[in-house]
Design a protein around this motif. Structure first.
Motif, PDB file in Angstrom:
ATOM      1  N   UNK A 146       0.975  -1.402   0.372  1.00  0.00           N
ATOM      2  CA  UNK A 146      -0.009   0.157  -0.186  1.00  0.00           C
ATOM      3  C   UNK A 146       1.029   0.635   0.188  1.00  0.00           C
ATOM      4  N   UNK A 147       0.401   1.717  -0.858  1.00  0.00           N
ATOM      5  CA  UNK A 147       1.098   3.282  -0.998  1.00  0.00           C
ATOM      6  C   UNK A 147       1.218   4.613   0.282  1.00  0.00           C
ATOM      7  N   UNK A 148       1.733   5.204  -0.013  1.00  0.00           N
ATOM      8  CA  UNK A 148       1.815   6.393   1.114  1.00  0.00           C
ATOM      9  C   UNK A 148       0.201   7.025   1.336  1.00  0.00           C
ATOM     10  N   UNK A 149      -0.830   6.960   0.282  1.00  0.00           N
ATOM     11  CA  UNK A 149      -2.228   7.664  -0.207  1.00  0.00           C
ATOM     12  C   UNK A 149      -2.752   6.124   0.004  1.00  0.00           C
ATOM     13  N   UNK A 150      -2.066   4.991   0.860  1.00  0.00           N
ATOM     14  CA  UNK A 150      -3.226   3.735   1.113  1.00  0.00           C
ATOM     15  C   UNK A 150      -3.410   3.062  -0.124  1.00  0.00           C
ATOM     16  N   UNK A 151      -3.095   3.293  -1.217  1.00  0.00           N
ATOM     17  CA  UNK A 151      -3.580   2.589  -2.782  1.00  0.00           C
ATOM     18  C   UNK A 151      -2.308   1.443  -2.840  1.00  0.00           C
TER      19      UNK A 151
END
Length: 177
Positions: A146-151
């Motif tokens: 999960x990236x920093x934007x929760x994607x």
């Protein structure tokens, strides 16, 4: 008795996969590969070089986009944007740290997927990282984070080559201009 033998054989095969993955990773100084990245349905392609510890350069096919890690910062630069993040705040901090991966993998149970992939699930500092290896050659072939934007970000690796000559200059972080 047959059941005990089959369970024992299965455990040996699993240990063998893990040991071979660990040995291959120990011998890996760097990786070069083509990739496909899917972030919430947006698919991008490119080429990356990873040099342990914690250095990475990725050039995307479109958008004139690059991602660079110099071991401390992660820069994402395109024609229209420039972002700098502390590497230790991203999942790549763990993926680019071979010693961390070796330690974690040695203590984790593996999951075999479709008799072709070996998956290890790492939970660290509130982050979930799934690392995938080819069951036959024991190469790193992808990860899901999960990236920093929760994607959710899925990165698949192709044409993986290890221990190639690398120009160190590619890991210099690009300027904002």
């Amino acid at each position: 008795m047959l059941l005990i033998f089959l369970i024992s054989l299965s455990s040996e095969v699993n240990a063998n996969n893990k040991d071979q993955i660990i040995n291959k990773l120990k011998d890996t100084l760097n990786l070069n590969f083509d990739f496909e990245q899917n972030i919430n349905g947006k698919i991008e392609f490119g080429n990356c070089t990873i040099q342990y510890p914690k250095k990475m350069f990725c050039a995307y096919e479109k958008e004139n986009k690059v991602i660079v890690s110099n071991g401390k910062s992660l820069i994402i630069k395109s024609t229209s944007s420039y972002y700098r993040y502390p590497l230790d705040k991203t999942p790549l901090n763990f993926i680019l740290d071979k010693n961390f991966l070796l330690k974690k993998i040695s203590n984790l149970n593996e999951e075999i997927i479709n008799n072709s992939l070996v998956k290890f699930t790492i939970k660290e500092n509130g982050q979930l990282i799934e690392i995938f290896f080819d069951i036959n050659h024991h190469n790193l072939i992808g990860w899901q984070t999960k990236d920093i934007y929760q994607n959710t970000a899925v990165t698949l690796l192709y044409s993986v080559k290890s221990n190639q000559a690398v120009n160190e200059k590619i890991f210099n972080t690009p300027s904002q201009n």
